[in-house]
Motif scaffolding. Structure first.
Motif, mmCIF file in Angstrom:
data_model
loop_
_atom_site.group_PDB
_atom_site.id
_atom_site.type_symbol
_atom_site.label_atom_id
_atom_site.label_comp_id
_atom_site.label_asym_id
_atom_site.label_seq_id
_atom_site.Cartn_x
_atom_site.Cartn_y
_atom_site.Cartn_z
ATOM 1 N N ALA A 67 -4.907 22.311 -37.930
ATOM 2 C CA ALA A 67 -4.327 22.105 -39.259
ATOM 3 C C ALA A 67 -3.512 23.311 -39.700
ATOM 4 N N GLN A 119 -1.767 19.670 -44.642
ATOM 5 C CA GLN A 119 -1.825 19.240 -43.249
ATOM 6 C C GLN A 119 -3.271 18.913 -42.913
ATOM 7 N N LEU A 120 -3.525 17.698 -42.476
ATOM 8 C CA LEU A 120 -4.871 17.236 -42.139
ATOM 9 C C LEU A 120 -4.989 17.081 -40.634
ATOM 10 N N SER A 121 -6.107 17.531 -40.096
ATOM 11 C CA SER A 121 -6.335 17.402 -38.660
ATOM 12 C C SER A 121 -7.807 17.167 -38.383
ATOM 13 N N GLN A 132 -0.139 23.535 -38.322
ATOM 14 C CA GLN A 132 0.705 22.387 -38.679
ATOM 15 C C GLN A 132 0.799 21.373 -37.542
ATOM 16 N N GLY A 159 -1.099 18.388 -37.012
ATOM 17 C CA GLY A 159 -2.068 17.412 -37.466
ATOM 18 C C GLY A 159 -2.349 16.365 -36.407
#
Length: 478
Positions: free
Chosen positions: A153, A139-141, A156, A158
């Motif tokens: 991130a 998960q990228l944020s 969850q 993002g």
């Protein structure tokens, strides 16, 4: 602008272990479990297990009841931290300001990269493409502070946007339970009715400090990016030595090629990051008992790409035998050298020819053995029998380079007969000569010969000479 990007890998160790298995085995439901207060709980799970009802922090007994043929293994945090370090080597090719957040996170400072990639969306897209090289769930944020990007991130959520107001709104929706605060701090906030971060963000700092203490004020300042937290940026290792645990004992080299491919992918990332090539790998196969089996893979020319490393390693391993099953693999890069860019504008054909020859020699050495491949080298010696010699390829390259400026510029074949053969000169048509050779006068048996180039009835070109005993055939021209 949101200059921080956090990448969270919630199932990092399990996904990495799956990446080392053949594709046909990755669809089976699998979990990693930990022991907490006398209970064994699910810590990580595959997508197949989650689809069948398994949930994180579920009791192992319940998970095994829900899913038949569930594969269960223990979770090891140290192994996951090693995987995170290997992953950092991959990302470091694109992001210099990189922070490891063990055991499952990478924090990237990207403000200096936006212009390089032509905008924020292009940068994020490029990072996502890089991460897709490994089959990992992540998960990228984005965030305007390290903590803001990390919380989103890990929850969850993002958020990929360069507008700080969008991050502020997303943070406000997060529950207090995912804030990263201590359990006691969370309990105190919930007791006064604060269930989300947005409620905490609306409280004035002075009142927040008076009611909940200085620690919470500092937390909010760090969350909002007002208090820069010191970061320990990742520094890649100066040498490459990676160990890999296998999930089961593997009895043969062909079955080890799939995990070896992953290790060599990391080796390529290391060499690319250091702008180096290598001429030797050391592969160690670890067994349950006894010393590991060691295989040295030598290359005739410097290589760094995974496909070349894997192809030549496979040929070397085909000549080896395993006396015991393998439980782990280690790859060590040896004999590195700086990568030098070649000028393709001049002598392109010559450079390409040299590259093809080096590649062929590497394949022959891998198939036959390093000591079985030789080349003819020229030495500054007037006696023909002593000028051309067979030497091992690696040593011959240095000798050949030293003799390139030799003053001997005569028409001589490289391949000579083991012993000169007597001939009848009337059977030959002489085309060139004589070249008079008189040497060894300081020895007991001096040499005096007159050399000619002759053609026989089959139009084969040969090197002939005449001395006091008669005419002889000494070698053939190609």
């Amino acid at each position: 602008m949101n200059k921080w990007v956090y990448v969270h890998f919630p199932h990092l160790l399990l996904d990495y272990q799956l990446a080392l298995q053949p594709p046909e085995l990755t669809d089976a439901p699998q979990i990693l479990v930990t022991s907490q207060q006398g209970q064994r709980l699910v810590h990580q799970a595959t997508a197949a297990a989650l689809q069948q009802g398994v949930r994180l922090q579920m009791a192992e007994v319940l998970a095994s009841t829900l899913v038949t043929h569930l594969q269960i293994r223990d979770y090891h945090e140290q192994q996951e931290q090693r995987v995170l370090q290997q992953l950092a080597q991959l990302v470091y090719q694109d992001v210099a300001q990189l922070v490891l957040i063990p055991p499952q996170g990478l924090l990237c400072e990207v403000a200096s990269l936006v212009r390089l990639h032509g905008g924020y969306p292009n940068l994020i897209s490029y990072l996502q493409q890089r991460l897709q090289q490994w089959p990992l769930r992540y998960q990228l944020s984005c965030g305007y502070s390290p903590l803001s990007a990390r919380l989103l991130a890990q929850a969850q959520q993002g958020v990929i946007n360069e507008n700080p107001a969008v991050i502020q709104q997303a943070l406000a929706e997060l529950p207090i339970t995912v804030s990263g605060l201590t359990p006691s701090q969370q309990q105190r906030l919930q007791e006064v009715g604060m269930q989300r971060l947005g409620q905490l963000m609306q409280v004035p700092r002075a009142e927040l400090g008076r009611r909940f203490g200085k620690a919470l004020v500092l937390y909010m300042a760090e969350l909002q990016g007002e208090l820069p937290s010191p970061q320990h940026y990742y520094q890649p290792p100066l040498s490459f030595q990676q160990y890999l645990d296998l999930l089961a004992e593997i009895p043969s080299w062909p079955q080890l090629l799939f995990p070896l491919k992953r290790l060599l992918q990391q080796a390529e990332a290391f060499l690319q990051g250091h702008q180096q090539s290598t001429r030797m790998l050391l592969i160690k196969a670890h067994h349950r008992h006894g010393q590991p089996t060691q295989v040295r893979v030598a290359f005739a020319h410097p290589v760094w790409q995974q496909q070349d490393l894997l192809q030549l390693s496979q040929l070397h391993l085909e000549r080896q035998q395993l006396v015991q099953p393998v439980l782990g693999l280690t790859v060590v890069i040896q004999q590195t050298e700086p990568r030098v860019a070649s000028n393709q504008a001049l002598l392109t054909e010559t450079k390409q020819s040299e590259t093809n020859i080096d590649s062929l020699v590497s394949l022959l050495q891998a198939r036959l053995g390093t000591d079985k491949v030789h080349r003819i080298t020229l030495h500054q010696h007037w006696l023909p029998e002593q000028r051309g010699q067979l030497q091992a390829w690696q040593r011959a390259q240095a000798v050949q380079a030293a003799g390139q400026h030799s003053s001997l510029r005569v028409k001589r074949p490289l391949w000579l007969l083991p012993e000169p053969q007597p001939i009848q000169v009337q059977d030959w048509d002489l085309h060139w000569g004589p070249e008079h050779l008189a040497t060894g006068w300081w020895l007991s048996e001096p040499v005096q010969r007159d050399y000619f180039i002759g053609v026989d009835k089959n139009q084969r070109q040969a090197w002939l000479f005449k001395d006091q005993q008669g005419w002889y055939l000494h070698g053939w021209f190609s």
